[in-house]
Scaffold this motif. Structure first.
Motif, mmCIF file in Angstrom:
data_model
loop_
_atom_site.group_PDB
_atom_site.id
_atom_site.type_symbol
_atom_site.label_atom_id
_atom_site.label_comp_id
_atom_site.label_asym_id
_atom_site.label_seq_id
_atom_site.Cartn_x
_atom_site.Cartn_y
_atom_site.Cartn_z
ATOM 1 N N LEU A 24 -5.462 -25.673 -14.673
ATOM 2 C CA LEU A 24 -6.092 -26.440 -14.323
ATOM 3 C C LEU A 24 -7.019 -27.473 -15.852
ATOM 4 N N GLU A 25 -7.371 -26.435 -17.219
ATOM 5 C CA GLU A 25 -8.051 -27.533 -18.060
ATOM 6 C C GLU A 25 -9.488 -28.096 -17.146
ATOM 7 N N VAL A 26 -10.572 -27.027 -16.945
ATOM 8 C CA VAL A 26 -11.583 -26.997 -16.078
ATOM 9 C C VAL A 26 -12.764 -26.407 -17.180
ATOM 10 N N GLY A 27 -13.947 -26.829 -16.930
ATOM 11 C CA GLY A 27 -15.466 -26.004 -16.977
ATOM 12 C C GLY A 27 -15.982 -26.392 -16.376
ATOM 13 N N SER A 28 -17.242 -26.020 -16.953
ATOM 14 C CA SER A 28 -18.561 -26.290 -16.426
ATOM 15 C C SER A 28 -18.678 -27.555 -15.665
ATOM 16 N N GLY A 29 -19.234 -27.642 -14.374
ATOM 17 C CA GLY A 29 -19.494 -29.478 -14.127
ATOM 18 C C GLY A 29 -18.142 -30.545 -13.568
ATOM 19 N N ASP A 30 -17.467 -29.304 -13.899
ATOM 20 C CA ASP A 30 -15.852 -30.333 -13.339
ATOM 21 C C ASP A 30 -15.675 -30.537 -11.879
ATOM 22 N N ARG A 31 -15.641 -31.617 -11.300
ATOM 23 C CA ARG A 31 -15.361 -31.213 -10.638
ATOM 24 C C ARG A 31 -14.072 -30.602 -9.919
ATOM 25 N N LEU A 32 -13.846 -29.995 -8.621
ATOM 26 C CA LEU A 32 -12.183 -29.741 -8.289
ATOM 27 C C LEU A 32 -11.821 -30.357 -6.680
ATOM 28 N N VAL A 33 -10.918 -30.728 -6.678
ATOM 29 C CA VAL A 33 -10.492 -31.137 -5.119
ATOM 30 C C VAL A 33 -9.216 -29.587 -5.020
ATOM 31 N N TYR A 34 -9.741 -29.869 -3.360
ATOM 32 C CA TYR A 34 -8.818 -28.852 -2.569
ATOM 33 C C TYR A 34 -8.023 -29.522 -1.729
ATOM 34 N N THR A 35 -6.893 -29.215 -1.267
ATOM 35 C CA THR A 35 -6.145 -30.224 -0.463
ATOM 36 C C THR A 35 -4.748 -29.378 0.572
ATOM 37 N N ARG A 47 -7.911 -30.437 -10.588
ATOM 38 C CA ARG A 47 -9.046 -31.572 -11.191
ATOM 39 C C ARG A 47 -9.098 -32.492 -10.535
ATOM 40 N N GLN A 48 -10.305 -33.200 -10.180
ATOM 41 C CA GLN A 48 -10.667 -34.174 -9.650
ATOM 42 C C GLN A 48 -10.367 -35.266 -11.191
ATOM 43 N N ALA A 49 -9.652 -36.745 -11.624
ATOM 44 C CA ALA A 49 -9.925 -36.911 -12.357
ATOM 45 C C ALA A 49 -11.050 -37.993 -12.258
ATOM 46 N N THR A 50 -11.788 -37.444 -13.796
ATOM 47 C CA THR A 50 -13.464 -38.538 -14.280
ATOM 48 C C THR A 50 -13.405 -40.055 -13.829
ATOM 49 N N LEU A 51 -14.528 -40.946 -13.670
ATOM 50 C CA LEU A 51 -14.260 -42.087 -13.473
ATOM 51 C C LEU A 51 -13.366 -42.710 -14.766
ATOM 52 N N SER A 52 -13.693 -42.265 -15.910
ATOM 53 C CA SER A 52 -13.406 -42.860 -17.562
ATOM 54 C C SER A 52 -11.820 -42.969 -16.944
ATOM 55 N N GLU A 53 -11.323 -41.975 -16.928
ATOM 56 C CA GLU A 53 -9.829 -41.425 -16.437
ATOM 57 C C GLU A 53 -9.216 -42.648 -15.499
ATOM 58 N N ARG A 54 -10.332 -42.607 -14.268
ATOM 59 C CA ARG A 54 -9.140 -43.711 -12.485
ATOM 60 C C ARG A 54 -9.167 -45.271 -13.176
ATOM 61 N N LEU A 55 -10.670 -45.248 -13.947
ATOM 62 C CA LEU A 55 -10.529 -46.715 -14.455
ATOM 63 C C LEU A 55 -9.752 -46.999 -15.954
ATOM 64 N N GLU A 56 -9.419 -45.966 -16.327
ATOM 65 C CA GLU A 56 -8.161 -46.175 -17.291
ATOM 66 C C GLU A 56 -6.212 -46.460 -16.682
ATOM 67 N N ALA A 57 -6.100 -45.972 -15.895
ATOM 68 C CA ALA A 57 -5.082 -45.388 -14.878
ATOM 69 C C ALA A 57 -4.683 -46.801 -14.244
ATOM 70 N N LEU A 58 -5.882 -47.293 -13.826
ATOM 71 C CA LEU A 58 -6.206 -48.655 -12.984
ATOM 72 C C LEU A 58 -6.052 -49.791 -13.791
ATOM 73 N N HIS A 59 -6.810 -50.190 -15.530
ATOM 74 C CA HIS A 59 -6.280 -50.813 -16.244
ATOM 75 C C HIS A 59 -4.507 -50.385 -16.660
ATOM 76 N N ASN A 60 -3.975 -49.834 -16.880
ATOM 77 C CA ASN A 60 -3.507 -49.447 -17.552
ATOM 78 C C ASN A 60 -1.503 -50.104 -16.472
ATOM 79 N N SER A 61 -2.403 -49.973 -14.846
ATOM 80 C CA SER A 61 -1.358 -50.254 -14.248
ATOM 81 C C SER A 61 -1.290 -51.882 -13.277
#
Length: 108
Positions: A24-35, A47-61
């Motif tokens: 999952l490429e996670v470490g201490s402090g990372d957030r996980l999402v259970y569905t 793994r929950q995407a970080t804010l910067s990852e979500r903003l980058e994805a939004l920008h790329n869209s």
């Protein structure tokens, strides 16, 4: 499909096996999402995407036009406060047209 097991502690916590942490490429402090899928009774973990990852994805869209508009507006409004930006919008042709259409407000 690989299966991993873990034990629920008295505090209702689990330890994520090291192999899953690496997958999952996670470490201490990372957030996980259970569905949970009620139909299949399957639990998915990611793994929950970080804010910067979500903003980058939004920008790329964004389309090229939208990206160019963002650059234009960021230059126009840099250094202005939110109140100043709002006042500029309120007094603009677009702002006045918006208020007229949305709220029936006529030009003051």
């Amino acid at each position: 499909m690989t299966t991993y097991t873990t034990t629920l502690t008295r505090a209702s916590q689990i330890t994520l096996p090291k192999a899953l942490q690496q997958l999952l490429e996670v470490g201490s402090g990372d957030r996980l999402v259970y569905t949970y899928d009620e139909k299949t009774k399957a639990l998915t973990l990611k793994r929950q995407a970080t804010l910067s990852e979500r903003l980058e994805a939004l920008h790329n869209s964004y389309s090229k036009t939208t990206k160019n508009n963002l650059k234009k507006f960021s230059k126009k409004y840099s250094g202005m406060s939110v109140s100043e930006i709002r006042a500029d919008w309120d007094n603009s042709k677009e702002g006045k047209r918006y208020y007229a259409e949305k709220y029936g407000v006529k030009n003051a």
